[in-house]
Motif scaffolding. Structure first.
Motif, PDB file in Angstrom:
ATOM      1  N   THR A  99      33.719  32.745  38.265  1.00  0.00           N
ATOM      2  CA  THR A  99      35.143  32.427  38.151  1.00  0.00           C
ATOM      3  C   THR A  99      36.003  33.407  38.939  1.00  0.00           C
ATOM      4  N   ILE A 100      35.572  34.660  39.026  1.00  0.00           N
ATOM      5  CA  ILE A 100      36.301  35.627  39.855  1.00  0.00           C
ATOM      6  C   ILE A 100      36.294  35.166  41.307  1.00  0.00           C
ATOM      7  N   SER A 101      35.124  34.753  41.783  1.00  0.00           N
ATOM      8  CA  SER A 101      35.002  34.276  43.152  1.00  0.00           C
ATOM      9  C   SER A 101      35.848  33.027  43.379  1.00  0.00           C
ATOM     10  N   GLN A 102      35.761  32.082  42.461  1.00  0.00           N
ATOM     11  CA  GLN A 102      36.526  30.844  42.592  1.00  0.00           C
ATOM     12  C   GLN A 102      38.026  31.113  42.628  1.00  0.00           C
ATOM     13  N   ARG A 103      38.481  32.003  41.768  1.00  0.00           N
ATOM     14  CA  ARG A 103      39.915  32.307  41.691  1.00  0.00           C
ATOM     15  C   ARG A 103      40.408  32.925  42.997  1.00  0.00           C
ATOM     16  N   ILE A 104      39.641  33.863  43.530  1.00  0.00           N
ATOM     17  CA  ILE A 104      40.046  34.526  44.770  1.00  0.00           C
ATOM     18  C   ILE A 104      40.040  33.539  45.932  1.00  0.00           C
ATOM     19  N   LEU A 105      38.967  32.771  46.058  1.00  0.00           N
ATOM     20  CA  LEU A 105      38.871  31.825  47.169  1.00  0.00           C
ATOM     21  C   LEU A 105      39.939  30.753  47.072  1.00  0.00           C
ATOM     22  N   SER A 106      40.281  30.346  45.857  1.00  0.00           N
ATOM     23  CA  SER A 106      41.358  29.376  45.679  1.00  0.00           C
ATOM     24  C   SER A 106      42.688  29.972  46.116  1.00  0.00           C
ATOM     25  N   ALA A 107      42.902  31.252  45.800  1.00  0.00           N
ATOM     26  CA  ALA A 107      44.174  31.900  46.137  1.00  0.00           C
ATOM     27  C   ALA A 107      44.323  32.080  47.648  1.00  0.00           C
ATOM     28  N   VAL A 108      43.271  32.539  48.305  1.00  0.00           N
ATOM     29  CA  VAL A 108      43.382  32.777  49.747  1.00  0.00           C
ATOM     30  C   VAL A 108      43.297  31.473  50.543  1.00  0.00           C
ATOM     31  N   GLY A 109      42.774  30.414  49.906  1.00  0.00           N
ATOM     32  CA  GLY A 109      42.660  29.142  50.589  1.00  0.00           C
ATOM     33  C   GLY A 109      43.686  28.120  50.161  1.00  0.00           C
ATOM     34  N   SER A 110      44.507  28.476  49.168  1.00  0.00           N
ATOM     35  CA  SER A 110      45.570  27.604  48.660  1.00  0.00           C
ATOM     36  C   SER A 110      45.020  26.264  48.160  1.00  0.00           C
ATOM     37  N   GLU A 111      43.870  26.319  47.501  1.00  0.00           N
ATOM     38  CA  GLU A 111      43.279  25.103  46.955  1.00  0.00           C
ATOM     39  C   GLU A 111      43.576  24.994  45.468  1.00  0.00           C
ATOM     40  N   LEU A 209      28.045  35.081  45.411  1.00  0.00           N
ATOM     41  CA  LEU A 209      29.332  34.581  44.933  1.00  0.00           C
ATOM     42  C   LEU A 209      30.443  35.582  45.235  1.00  0.00           C
ATOM     43  N   LEU A 210      30.193  36.828  44.897  1.00  0.00           N
ATOM     44  CA  LEU A 210      31.207  37.858  45.101  1.00  0.00           C
ATOM     45  C   LEU A 210      31.391  38.171  46.583  1.00  0.00           C
ATOM     46  N   ASP A 211      30.309  38.134  47.331  1.00  0.00           N
ATOM     47  CA  ASP A 211      30.388  38.423  48.764  1.00  0.00           C
ATOM     48  C   ASP A 211      31.308  37.425  49.468  1.00  0.00           C
ATOM     49  N   ARG A 212      31.213  36.155  49.108  1.00  0.00           N
ATOM     50  CA  ARG A 212      32.100  35.153  49.715  1.00  0.00           C
ATOM     51  C   ARG A 212      33.559  35.448  49.391  1.00  0.00           C
ATOM     52  N   ALA A 213      33.813  35.838  48.147  1.00  0.00           N
ATOM     53  CA  ALA A 213      35.188  36.128  47.745  1.00  0.00           C
ATOM     54  C   ALA A 213      35.732  37.362  48.430  1.00  0.00           C
ATOM     55  N   PHE A 214      34.942  38.424  48.495  1.00  0.00           N
ATOM     56  CA  PHE A 214      35.408  39.655  49.134  1.00  0.00           C
ATOM     57  C   PHE A 214      35.578  39.442  50.636  1.00  0.00           C
ATOM     58  N   GLY A 215      34.678  38.646  51.216  1.00  0.00           N
ATOM     59  CA  GLY A 215      34.854  38.308  52.618  1.00  0.00           C
ATOM     60  C   GLY A 215      36.137  37.535  52.842  1.00  0.00           C
ATOM     61  N   GLU A 223      43.498  44.988  52.763  1.00  0.00           N
ATOM     62  CA  GLU A 223      42.932  46.198  53.379  1.00  0.00           C
ATOM     63  C   GLU A 223      42.358  47.189  52.374  1.00  0.00           C
ATOM     64  N   ARG A 224      42.728  47.048  51.097  1.00  0.00           N
ATOM     65  CA  ARG A 224      42.254  48.015  50.096  1.00  0.00           C
ATOM     66  C   ARG A 224      41.883  47.281  48.814  1.00  0.00           C
ATOM     67  N   VAL A 225      40.621  47.389  48.447  1.00  0.00           N
ATOM     68  CA  VAL A 225      40.134  46.807  47.197  1.00  0.00           C
ATOM     69  C   VAL A 225      39.413  47.895  46.422  1.00  0.00           C
ATOM     70  N   LEU A 226      39.813  48.084  45.183  1.00  0.00           N
ATOM     71  CA  LEU A 226      39.140  49.036  44.302  1.00  0.00           C
ATOM     72  C   LEU A 226      38.315  48.218  43.308  1.00  0.00           C
ATOM     73  N   LEU A 227      37.010  48.398  43.358  1.00  0.00           N
ATOM     74  CA  LEU A 227      36.084  47.599  42.561  1.00  0.00           C
ATOM     75  C   LEU A 227      35.561  48.419  41.390  1.00  0.00           C
ATOM     76  N   THR A 228      35.614  47.839  40.206  1.00  0.00           N
ATOM     77  CA  THR A 228      35.132  48.521  39.007  1.00  0.00           C
ATOM     78  C   THR A 228      34.228  47.578  38.218  1.00  0.00           C
ATOM     79  N   VAL A 229      33.474  48.160  37.294  1.00  0.00           N
ATOM     80  CA  VAL A 229      32.697  47.397  36.324  1.00  0.00           C
ATOM     81  C   VAL A 229      33.257  47.710  34.947  1.00  0.00           C
ATOM     82  N   SER A 230      33.579  46.682  34.202  1.00  0.00           N
ATOM     83  CA  SER A 230      34.175  46.897  32.886  1.00  0.00           C
ATOM     84  C   SER A 230      33.173  47.538  31.932  1.00  0.00           C
ATOM     85  N   PRO A 231      33.588  48.562  31.183  1.00  0.00           N
ATOM     86  CA  PRO A 231      32.708  49.138  30.171  1.00  0.00           C
ATOM     87  C   PRO A 231      32.661  48.313  28.889  1.00  0.00           C
ATOM     88  N   VAL A 232      33.521  47.308  28.777  1.00  0.00           N
ATOM     89  CA  VAL A 232      33.552  46.481  27.569  1.00  0.00           C
ATOM     90  C   VAL A 232      32.282  45.638  27.510  1.00  0.00           C
TER      91      VAL A 232
END
Length: 333
Positions: A99-111, A209-215, A223-232
């Motif tokens: 869903t993270i990938s889908q959300r990002i790709l939808s936003a940058v692709g306006s789908e 999945l994530l690689d497509r979104a980050f690409g 130009e700047r992405v800070l990537l984290t892993v949730s401790p929850v």
């Protein structure tokens, strides 16, 4: 990573933090570990910061909101309490890599998202691309999606995008071929068993999945992405076995993905919030052993601000801790 023998020795000799910290080490502060950081990039406030991911992304967002120099587009989103009784913008949470990938790709692709993922229940309609919420009218579900798309219009223009990976267990709509952000109703699972499936993503599933979104983000000009892993941790597992073991697998997969992405993209840096919080054991969490104590979140976020925003004075002090907050991870103060 592969190094020849002499290069490995050279790297080790020059690494001041090669040994795990004991209690005398400056990285050990108030029962938490704060790893040394070498940021790939620095930012100056004021800055626009866009947060994406699990509920820990909302925790980071709240801590950042204490600083006048940080603009948070996602904080502008809210829904009535009748639709979502928790944090007003909590419906923005994205938990799994799909869903993270889908959300990002939808936003940058306006789908637009397909309306078939808005499904009817006895009390109204629910949106399977959102993490929860009470049933609403179909019209309201469509309207809410439009409101979220409006928030994501600020994604590409933001100075920093923080993405927090949450978990690897996900439901999938086989007909539409989309990952879902919540479990379909049990009635739908029984009546349409061929439509929905459960996935526990491994590295070979999650990383592409994530690689497509980050690409997509990089191609769109971020130009700047800070990537984290949730401790929850996982609250519930559908994969079988004990949720404690399932959670360890989940975080391990996400941590490997984060490492691979930060190595591949110069625009992506990894921030070790997962390691910091986890170093405090269960004392870093609320009594439910799931949600991180607010004071711990502030210290971790302070460590991030100190490293990435040199002109922004955090209220956490050096190494992300306040003098009167040294033992908060154990005391719960």
């Amino acid at each position: 990573m592969k190094l020849d023998a002499l290069e490995a020795l050279k790297v080790t000799r020059s690494n001041a933090n090669k040994r795990f910290p004991n209690e005398e080490d400056p990285r050990f502060v108030g029962d938490l570990l704060f790893p040394s950081l070498k940021p790939k990039f620095l930012l100056n406030a004021p800055a626009r910061v866009f947060t994406i991911g699990s509920c820990f992304a909302r925790n980071i967002e709240l801590a950042l909101a204490d600083h006048d120099g940080i603009e948070l587009p996602t904080s502008a989103f809210s829904v009535p309490e009748s639709e979502w009784e928790f944090r007003p913008n909590g419906l923005l949470n994205e938990y799994n890599p799909g869903t993270i990938s889908q959300r990002i790709l939808s936003a940058v692709g306006s789908e637009d998202e397909p309306e078939e993922t808005i499904v009817k229940t006895r009390d109204g309609f629910i949106d399977l691309l959102l993490p929860g919420g009470s049933p609403v009218t179909f019209e309201r579900a469509v309207e809410r999606r439009s409101e979220i798309r409006g928030i994501y219009e600020s994604l590409v223009s933001s100075d920093l995008v923080i993405i927090t990976l949450g978990l690897v267990e996900a439901w999938f709509d086989e007909e539409i071929e989309l990952f879902l952000n919540r479990m379909p109703t049990r009635q739908d699972l029984r009546s349409q068993p061929d439509r929905y499936s459960f996935h526990r993503l491994g590295v070979s599933d999650a990383l592409p999945l994530l690689d497509r979104a980050f690409g997509g983000l990089v191609e769109a000009g971020v130009e700047r992405v800070l990537l984290t892993v949730s401790p929850v941790p996982l609250g519930t597992t559908f994969s079988g076995g004990d949720v404690v073991v399932a959670n360890s697998f989940s975080k391990s997969v996400l941590r490997v993905c984060a490492e691979e992405l930060s190595q591949k993209y110069p625009q992506v840096d990894y921030f070790p919030s997962y390691e910091m919080v986890s170093s405090g054991g269960l004392g870093a969490f609320n009594p439910d052993n799931i949600h991180v104590r607010d004071a711990v979140v502030r210290r971790v976020t302070g460590h991030m601000l100190d490293a990435y925003f040199p002109n922004l004075v955090s209220d956490s002090g050096t190494n992300g801790h306040a003098p009167d907050d040294a033992n908060v991870a154990r005391s719960g103060a």
